[in-house]
Every structure is written in C-alpha cells, then in structure tokens.
Design a protein around this motif. Sequence first.
Motif, PDB file in Angstrom:
ATOM      1  N   LEU A   5     -12.161   3.178 -13.074  1.00 31.23           N
ATOM      2  CA  LEU A   5     -13.045   2.810 -12.204  1.00 31.23           C
ATOM      3  C   LEU A   5     -14.094   1.901 -13.048  1.00 31.23           C
ATOM      4  CD1 LEU A   5     -14.152   5.816 -10.185  1.00 31.23           C
ATOM      5  CD2 LEU A   5     -12.970   3.904  -9.465  1.00 31.23           C
ATOM      6  N   ARG A   6     -14.593   0.621 -12.474  1.00 33.33           N
ATOM      7  CA  ARG A   6     -15.309  -0.110 -13.206  1.00 33.33           C
ATOM      8  C   ARG A   6     -16.932   0.646 -13.288  1.00 33.33           C
ATOM      9  NH1 ARG A   6     -17.680  -3.936 -10.639  1.00 33.33           N
ATOM     10  NH2 ARG A   6     -17.112  -3.495  -8.477  1.00 33.33           N
ATOM     11  N   ARG A   7     -17.085   1.344 -12.336  1.00 38.13           N
ATOM     12  CA  ARG A   7     -18.479   1.950 -12.366  1.00 38.13           C
ATOM     13  C   ARG A   7     -18.111   3.464 -12.600  1.00 38.13           C
ATOM     14  NH1 ARG A   7     -21.729  -0.941  -7.332  1.00 38.13           N
ATOM     15  NH2 ARG A   7     -21.476  -3.040  -8.267  1.00 38.13           N
ATOM     16  N   SER A   8     -18.027   3.620 -13.698  1.00 40.78           N
ATOM     17  CA  SER A   8     -17.728   5.093 -14.201  1.00 40.78           C
ATOM     18  C   SER A   8     -18.733   6.148 -14.026  1.00 40.78           C
ATOM     19  CB  SER A   8     -16.939   4.919 -15.802  1.00 40.78           C
ATOM     20  OG  SER A   8     -18.366   4.594 -16.486  1.00 40.78           O
ATOM     21  N   ARG A   9     -19.903   5.650 -13.967  1.00 42.43           N
ATOM     22  CA  ARG A   9     -20.925   6.765 -13.828  1.00 42.43           C
ATOM     23  C   ARG A   9     -20.643   7.469 -12.571  1.00 42.43           C
ATOM     24  NH1 ARG A   9     -26.792   5.554 -12.705  1.00 42.43           N
ATOM     25  NH2 ARG A   9     -27.669   7.660 -12.856  1.00 42.43           N
ATOM     26  N   GLN A  10     -19.957   6.633 -11.395  1.00 50.30           N
ATOM     27  CA  GLN A  10     -20.006   6.972 -10.081  1.00 50.30           C
ATOM     28  C   GLN A  10     -18.537   7.778  -9.872  1.00 50.30           C
ATOM     29  OE1 GLN A  10     -21.598   2.985  -8.666  1.00 50.30           O
ATOM     30  NE2 GLN A  10     -21.426   4.044  -6.804  1.00 50.30           N
ATOM     31  N   ALA A  11     -17.821   7.756 -10.988  1.00 48.42           N
ATOM     32  CA  ALA A  11     -16.412   8.433 -10.868  1.00 48.42           C
ATOM     33  C   ALA A  11     -16.723  10.089 -10.656  1.00 48.42           C
ATOM     34  CB  ALA A  11     -15.623   8.138 -12.126  1.00 48.42           C
ATOM     35  N   LEU A  12     -15.701  10.361  -9.790  1.00 49.40           N
ATOM     36  CA  LEU A  12     -15.801  12.098  -9.721  1.00 49.40           C
ATOM     37  C   LEU A  12     -14.695  12.816 -10.754  1.00 49.40           C
ATOM     38  CD1 LEU A  12     -15.298  12.213  -5.785  1.00 49.40           C
ATOM     39  CD2 LEU A  12     -17.257  12.645  -6.835  1.00 49.40           C
ATOM     40  N   SER A  13     -15.245  13.735 -10.987  1.00 49.78           N
ATOM     41  CA  SER A  13     -14.310  14.429 -11.982  1.00 49.78           C
ATOM     42  C   SER A  13     -13.019  14.971 -11.229  1.00 49.78           C
ATOM     43  CB  SER A  13     -15.068  15.705 -12.522  1.00 49.78           C
ATOM     44  OG  SER A  13     -15.302  16.648 -11.610  1.00 49.78           O
ATOM     45  N   PRO A  14     -11.884  15.409 -11.915  1.00 47.14           N
ATOM     46  CA  PRO A  14     -10.861  15.832 -11.598  1.00 47.14           C
ATOM     47  C   PRO A  14     -11.171  17.116 -10.650  1.00 47.14           C
ATOM     48  CG  PRO A  14     -10.258  15.311 -13.701  1.00 47.14           C
ATOM     49  CD  PRO A  14     -11.681  15.152 -13.592  1.00 47.14           C
ATOM     50  N   GLU A  15     -11.924  18.022 -11.007  1.00 48.37           N
ATOM     51  CA  GLU A  15     -12.344  19.029 -10.289  1.00 48.37           C
ATOM     52  C   GLU A  15     -12.962  18.721  -9.109  1.00 48.37           C
ATOM     53  OE1 GLU A  15     -13.235  18.578 -13.695  1.00 48.37           O
ATOM     54  OE2 GLU A  15     -11.769  19.939 -14.275  1.00 48.37           O
ATOM     55  N   GLU A  16     -14.070  17.600  -8.948  1.00 49.52           N
ATOM     56  CA  GLU A  16     -14.405  16.904  -7.784  1.00 49.52           C
ATOM     57  C   GLU A  16     -13.639  16.502  -6.798  1.00 49.52           C
ATOM     58  OE1 GLU A  16     -19.011  16.247  -9.137  1.00 49.52           O
ATOM     59  OE2 GLU A  16     -17.403  14.922 -10.085  1.00 49.52           O
ATOM     60  N   CYS A  17     -12.483  15.970  -7.367  1.00 49.12           N
ATOM     61  CA  CYS A  17     -11.398  15.281  -6.496  1.00 49.12           C
ATOM     62  C   CYS A  17     -10.741  16.148  -5.853  1.00 49.12           C
ATOM     63  CB  CYS A  17     -10.581  14.372  -7.371  1.00 49.12           C
ATOM     64  SG  CYS A  17     -11.295  12.717  -7.956  1.00 49.12           S
ATOM     65  N   GLY A  18     -10.427  17.390  -6.318  1.00 46.37           N
ATOM     66  CA  GLY A  18      -9.584  18.547  -6.026  1.00 46.37           C
ATOM     67  C   GLY A  18     -10.460  19.176  -4.748  1.00 46.37           C
ATOM     68  N   ASP A  19     -11.935  19.441  -5.009  1.00 52.03           N
ATOM     69  CA  ASP A  19     -12.437  19.876  -4.217  1.00 52.03           C
ATOM     70  C   ASP A  19     -12.469  18.939  -2.667  1.00 52.03           C
ATOM     71  OD1 ASP A  19     -13.194  21.882  -5.765  1.00 52.03           O
ATOM     72  OD2 ASP A  19     -15.251  21.148  -6.309  1.00 52.03           O
ATOM     73  N   VAL A  20     -12.628  17.610  -2.843  1.00 50.20           N
ATOM     74  CA  VAL A  20     -12.600  16.784  -1.647  1.00 50.20           C
ATOM     75  C   VAL A  20     -11.262  16.808  -0.917  1.00 50.20           C
ATOM     76  CG1 VAL A  20     -12.663  14.290  -1.103  1.00 50.20           C
ATOM     77  CG2 VAL A  20     -14.264  15.133  -2.648  1.00 50.20           C
TER      78      VAL A  20
END
Length: 164
Positions: A5-20
């Motif tokens: 991601l260009r805007r890495s500060r806005q990236a979700l962690s792998p755990e957050e991705c799994g939660d989504v």
Amino acid sequence: MFRELRRSRQALSPEECGDVLRRGTSGVLALSGDDGYPYAVPLSYVYEGGKLYFHCAKTGHKLDAIARNPKASFCIIDQDQVVPPEYTTYFRSVIAFGTMRMLEDEGEKRAAIEKLAVRYTPEDPPERRAHYIAKDWTALCMLEMTVQHLSGKQAIELVPRRGG
C-alpha cells in the motif's frame, strides 16, 4: 509479487484483515472473464483457516473463468460511511488474493457447505440444515479460494492515534 500500500499508515494488519473477513457477509469475487474482460460478481461466503468458500451452480460464467485462470481476488467492504462536510468517506475494506478450485471430493464439498450454512443460519438445528443441503445437493457446486495475500486499508480518520 503483491503490491504494498502507498499509504502504509492506513494499512490493516493481517489480524484486522481476518476480522473483517470473519465479520462480513458478502463481497465481490473478481475473475478473468470472457474475451479478457474482468468478471466481478457479488457472493456470500465464509472464511475459515485461510480459505474462502462460496456456493454456485455447476455451470456458468464463474466456473468457465476459473477453468481458464484460477487466480482471483475477493473484496469485502467493512465500512463505508459518507461524510459530506469533509468531502470524504470513512471506509474500511479488505481484498483477498488467491487461487480458486471447485471442490469435487464429496467430503470436502459437504464440509464447505456446512460451514456456509452454519455461518448464515447459526440458530437452525442440524437436521433442518441437513434437509436443505440434501434438497439442493445434486445442483450444488462449492468453490474454495486459498488466500495467498491479504490487503486491507482504512480511512486515515479511522487510524488510531499514537500516544494521545
């Protein structure tokens, strides 16, 4: 292989991705369709053990596209709040990238449809679920996407502030 991601500060962690993925109830599966056109179709799904499961008919555009190219992406929108005074949206979404396959083994197919049925009708007794699965069994096709990469992003306004 997969872009950062260009805007890495806005990236979700792998755990957050799994939660989504576990929270969501539908998303859009994108495949390489006929004549090189992208083919994107909304689907219900279940996510478990690094895999996404979908049901469909035994023939059609999805299966033809997967037979030609099993690579796919699946996008889930977790939040999409339009904020007119700020000319923005407070969004959160995840894209899963992976490979698709049709489940041909009866045991795998049964396990996958059970997961899907429990996901959408958790209060139903097992006998009722079994009845509905049996009713549609011969026409049922189950698809599995093995997730190879997850990419999640959220609006800067949703990023937790550090130290304050």
